[in-house]
Design a protein around this motif. Structure first.
Motif, PDB file in Angstrom:
ATOM      1  N   THR A 269       0.840  -1.188   0.000  1.00  0.00           N
ATOM      2  CA  THR A 269       0.000   0.000   0.000  1.00  0.00           C
ATOM      3  C   THR A 269       0.886   1.252   0.000  1.00  0.00           C
ATOM      4  N   GLY A 270       0.599   2.168  -0.880  1.00  0.00           N
ATOM      5  CA  GLY A 270       1.395   3.390  -0.974  1.00  0.00           C
ATOM      6  C   GLY A 270       2.473   3.339  -2.029  1.00  0.00           C
ATOM      7  N   CYS A 271       2.738   2.128  -2.560  1.00  0.00           N
ATOM      8  CA  CYS A 271       3.729   1.989  -3.636  1.00  0.00           C
ATOM      9  C   CYS A 271       2.987   1.954  -4.970  1.00  0.00           C
ATOM     10  N   GLU A 272       3.300   2.905  -5.828  1.00  0.00           N
ATOM     11  CA  GLU A 272       2.613   3.003  -7.125  1.00  0.00           C
ATOM     12  C   GLU A 272       3.002   1.880  -8.065  1.00  0.00           C
ATOM     13  N   GLY A 273       4.275   1.487  -8.023  1.00  0.00           N
ATOM     14  CA  GLY A 273       4.745   0.431  -8.910  1.00  0.00           C
ATOM     15  C   GLY A 273       6.249   0.389  -8.962  1.00  0.00           C
ATOM     16  N   TRP A 274       6.770  -0.542  -9.793  1.00  0.00           N
ATOM     17  CA  TRP A 274       8.210  -0.684  -9.980  1.00  0.00           C
ATOM     18  C   TRP A 274       8.531  -0.679 -11.463  1.00  0.00           C
ATOM     19  N   VAL A 275       9.723  -0.198 -11.785  1.00  0.00           N
ATOM     20  CA  VAL A 275      10.245  -0.315 -13.144  1.00  0.00           C
ATOM     21  C   VAL A 275      11.563  -1.071 -13.053  1.00  0.00           C
ATOM     22  N   ALA A 292      14.463   6.932 -14.808  1.00  0.00           N
ATOM     23  CA  ALA A 292      14.281   5.526 -15.155  1.00  0.00           C
ATOM     24  C   ALA A 292      12.844   5.094 -14.913  1.00  0.00           C
ATOM     25  N   TYR A 293      12.263   5.563 -13.819  1.00  0.00           N
ATOM     26  CA  TYR A 293      10.872   5.207 -13.521  1.00  0.00           C
ATOM     27  C   TYR A 293       9.921   5.912 -14.490  1.00  0.00           C
ATOM     28  N   THR A 294      10.158   7.202 -14.695  1.00  0.00           N
ATOM     29  CA  THR A 294       9.269   7.989 -15.541  1.00  0.00           C
ATOM     30  C   THR A 294       9.245   7.464 -16.976  1.00  0.00           C
ATOM     31  N   ASN A 295      10.403   7.026 -17.458  1.00  0.00           N
ATOM     32  CA  ASN A 295      10.503   6.580 -18.845  1.00  0.00           C
ATOM     33  C   ASN A 295      10.232   5.089 -19.029  1.00  0.00           C
ATOM     34  N   GLY A 296       9.971   4.382 -17.933  1.00  0.00           N
ATOM     35  CA  GLY A 296       9.732   2.954 -18.009  1.00  0.00           C
ATOM     36  C   GLY A 296       8.263   2.609 -17.922  1.00  0.00           C
ATOM     37  N   THR A 297       7.984   1.319 -17.836  1.00  0.00           N
ATOM     38  CA  THR A 297       6.616   0.817 -17.715  1.00  0.00           C
ATOM     39  C   THR A 297       6.449   0.174 -16.342  1.00  0.00           C
ATOM     40  N   PRO A 298       5.753   0.838 -15.436  1.00  0.00           N
ATOM     41  CA  PRO A 298       5.622   0.310 -14.074  1.00  0.00           C
ATOM     42  C   PRO A 298       4.827  -0.999 -14.035  1.00  0.00           C
ATOM     43  N   VAL A 299       5.250  -1.880 -13.124  1.00  0.00           N
ATOM     44  CA  VAL A 299       4.530  -3.121 -12.849  1.00  0.00           C
ATOM     45  C   VAL A 299       4.276  -3.196 -11.357  1.00  0.00           C
ATOM     46  N   TYR A 311      20.131 -18.294  -8.670  1.00  0.00           N
ATOM     47  CA  TYR A 311      19.861 -16.915  -8.216  1.00  0.00           C
ATOM     48  C   TYR A 311      20.567 -15.886  -9.091  1.00  0.00           C
ATOM     49  N   GLU A 312      19.906 -14.774  -9.344  1.00  0.00           N
ATOM     50  CA  GLU A 312      20.520 -13.638 -10.017  1.00  0.00           C
ATOM     51  C   GLU A 312      19.912 -12.361  -9.476  1.00  0.00           C
ATOM     52  N   GLU A 313      20.747 -11.304  -9.391  1.00  0.00           N
ATOM     53  CA  GLU A 313      20.275 -10.022  -8.874  1.00  0.00           C
ATOM     54  C   GLU A 313      19.263  -9.407  -9.833  1.00  0.00           C
ATOM     55  N   VAL A 314      18.331  -8.667  -9.250  1.00  0.00           N
ATOM     56  CA  VAL A 314      17.347  -7.911 -10.027  1.00  0.00           C
ATOM     57  C   VAL A 314      17.296  -6.511  -9.434  1.00  0.00           C
ATOM     58  N   TYR A 315      17.276  -5.498 -10.310  1.00  0.00           N
ATOM     59  CA  TYR A 315      17.187  -4.112  -9.875  1.00  0.00           C
ATOM     60  C   TYR A 315      15.870  -3.521 -10.363  1.00  0.00           C
ATOM     61  N   PHE A 316      15.244  -2.716  -9.517  1.00  0.00           N
ATOM     62  CA  PHE A 316      14.044  -2.006  -9.964  1.00  0.00           C
ATOM     63  C   PHE A 316      13.900  -0.712  -9.173  1.00  0.00           C
ATOM     64  N   VAL A 317      13.248   0.251  -9.795  1.00  0.00           N
ATOM     65  CA  VAL A 317      12.979   1.525  -9.149  1.00  0.00           C
ATOM     66  C   VAL A 317      11.547   1.495  -8.639  1.00  0.00           C
ATOM     67  N   ALA A 318      11.381   1.769  -7.358  1.00  0.00           N
ATOM     68  CA  ALA A 318      10.055   1.806  -6.739  1.00  0.00           C
ATOM     69  C   ALA A 318       9.642   3.256  -6.508  1.00  0.00           C
ATOM     70  N   LYS A 319       8.385   3.557  -6.806  1.00  0.00           N
ATOM     71  CA  LYS A 319       7.830   4.875  -6.484  1.00  0.00           C
ATOM     72  C   LYS A 319       6.885   4.707  -5.307  1.00  0.00           C
ATOM     73  N   ILE A 320       7.267   5.305  -4.187  1.00  0.00           N
ATOM     74  CA  ILE A 320       6.497   5.186  -2.946  1.00  0.00           C
ATOM     75  C   ILE A 320       6.049   6.584  -2.559  1.00  0.00           C
ATOM     76  N   TYR A 324      11.317   8.114  -4.694  1.00  0.00           N
ATOM     77  CA  TYR A 324      11.784   7.036  -5.556  1.00  0.00           C
ATOM     78  C   TYR A 324      12.957   6.329  -4.877  1.00  0.00           C
ATOM     79  N   LYS A 325      12.990   4.993  -5.041  1.00  0.00           N
ATOM     80  CA  LYS A 325      14.088   4.224  -4.459  1.00  0.00           C
ATOM     81  C   LYS A 325      14.555   3.184  -5.476  1.00  0.00           C
ATOM     82  N   LEU A 326      15.877   3.030  -5.535  1.00  0.00           N
ATOM     83  CA  LEU A 326      16.474   1.988  -6.355  1.00  0.00           C
ATOM     84  C   LEU A 326      16.645   0.761  -5.471  1.00  0.00           C
TER      85      LEU A 326
END
Length: 350
Positions: A269-275, A292-299, A311-320, A324-326
């Motif tokens: 709750t409060g998180c709009e999405g991730w890119v 990166a978030y603005t120009n991407g497609t949030p999920v 296992y492999e690392e995954v990076y995403f930008v969260a908008k809360i 914004y947080k990486l």
């Protein structure tokens, strides 16, 4: 406003350092009071033609010589005038004396463009080291450059450190007077922001004001946030420590489902999405993760591999909210006895 003036520019010290075979001594230093970038001199007012400086020389190896030279320039050509230096300093490690320049109005006649006073201090090390510092009186039109420092939101930054042509100011107003037309370098540094370095600023033939926009830096990676699978937070552990939450509002991530080596995360709750971001190696500023978030497609849902062997690392930008947080997925763990665990670290505005 133009000013026909004589400009006193205090040039940065230039030290010539020679290493000793036996012991390396710190190079000599020269300091003086009062310290100003410039001194405005009005032609016709003899009291403004000169300056008096209290100069302190320091030499770890002891002072060998202190010499003062006066160079009178006409364009690139110059003549040298002998100036009596101080005495009584031999082998001292610190010495203070007063230098009063001896200019008269006729010194600037006949096409003279500048007069330079050079102080040279040489130490007594086995391979002597010499430091010089210049005081330059220039006859030309000079102007004022004013720098306004602000962040990306237009908020003024008043505690930045600005260095323009070797002269440092640590608080606003960032104003430099008596600057000649030409090309200059400047740097701007402020806590929490990326440094600005400009090597080709062109000073026009007019007073100039311009704005420097500072980009907020990213913080270092945070400590790891551990999440247990939803429903397991009452008993899950990782490396002997209880993992008592399945979601984190701080990073906008909830661990809600697992199946066949897949750990599914969903937004809180409060998180709009991730890119999702493939390459973060060049990310150094907060604005980069915003872009990166603005120009991407949030999920709002991502399936992560929690099989330790794949296992492999995954990076995403969260908008809360408005922040914004990486976020970096750093850990996946599966166990029938200790539970299913995911680990994340994050960066945000420094």
């Amino acid at each position: 406003m133009k000013k026909l003036s004589i400009l006193l520019l205090v040039a940065s010290a230039v030290a010539v350092l020679f290493s000793s075979c036996n012991k390396e001594y710190a190079e000599p230093t020269i300091a003086w009071t009062p310290y100003t970038l410039s001194s405005y001199v009005t032609i016709g007012d003899e009291t403004t033609y000169n300056t008096t400086l209290e100069i302190t020389a320091n030499a770890e190896a002891g002072i060998s010589t202190i010499e003062v030279y006066k160079y009178i320039y006409t364009g690139e050509d110059y003549t040298t005038v002998a100036v009596d230096g101080p005495t009584g300093y031999t082998d001292l490690t610190a010495f203070t004396w007063t230098l009063t320049t001896q200019n008269v109005e006729t010194d600037f006649a006949g096409g003279v463009t500048s007069i330079v006073y050079e102080v040279a201090v040489t130490d007594a090390s086995e391979v002597p080291q010499t430091t010089t510092k210049d005081y330059t009186f220039m006859v030309d039109e000079a102007y004022t450059v004013t720098m306004i420092i602000e962040d990306e939101d237009g908020t003024l930054i008043t505690d930045a450190t600005v260095t323009f042509d070797g002269s440092e100011l640590t608080a606003s107003p960032y104003e430099y007077e008596y600057v000649m037309p030409g090309t200059y370098t400047y740097t701007v540094e402020a806590t929490g922001f990326e440094s600005v370095n400009v090597t080709d600023f062109v000073m026009p033939s007019s007073d100039t004001t311009f704005t420097v926009t500072m980009l907020a830096s990213l913080s270092a990676w945070s400590d790891t946030t551990l999440l247990a699978l939803q429903g397991q937070q009452t008993w899950a552990t990782y490396e002997g420590e209880a993992v008592t939450i399945y979601e984190s509002a701080e990073i906008g991530v909830g661990f809600t489902y697992t199946d066949a080596g897949i750990g599914r995360i969903t937004t809180t709750t409060g998180c709009e999405g991730w890119v999702v971001v493939a390459d973060v190696s060049g990310f150094t500023t907060y604005s980069q993760i915003v872009d990166a978030y603005t120009n991407g497609t949030p999920v709002t849902q991502i399936d992560l591999n929690v099989d330790q062997r794949a296992y492999e690392e995954v990076y995403f930008v969260a908008k809360i909210g408005t922040e914004y947080k990486l976020v970096r997925y750093v850990l996946g763990h599966r166990s029938a006895t200790t539970g299913n665990i995911l680990g994340f670290t994050h960066k945000t505005k420094a």
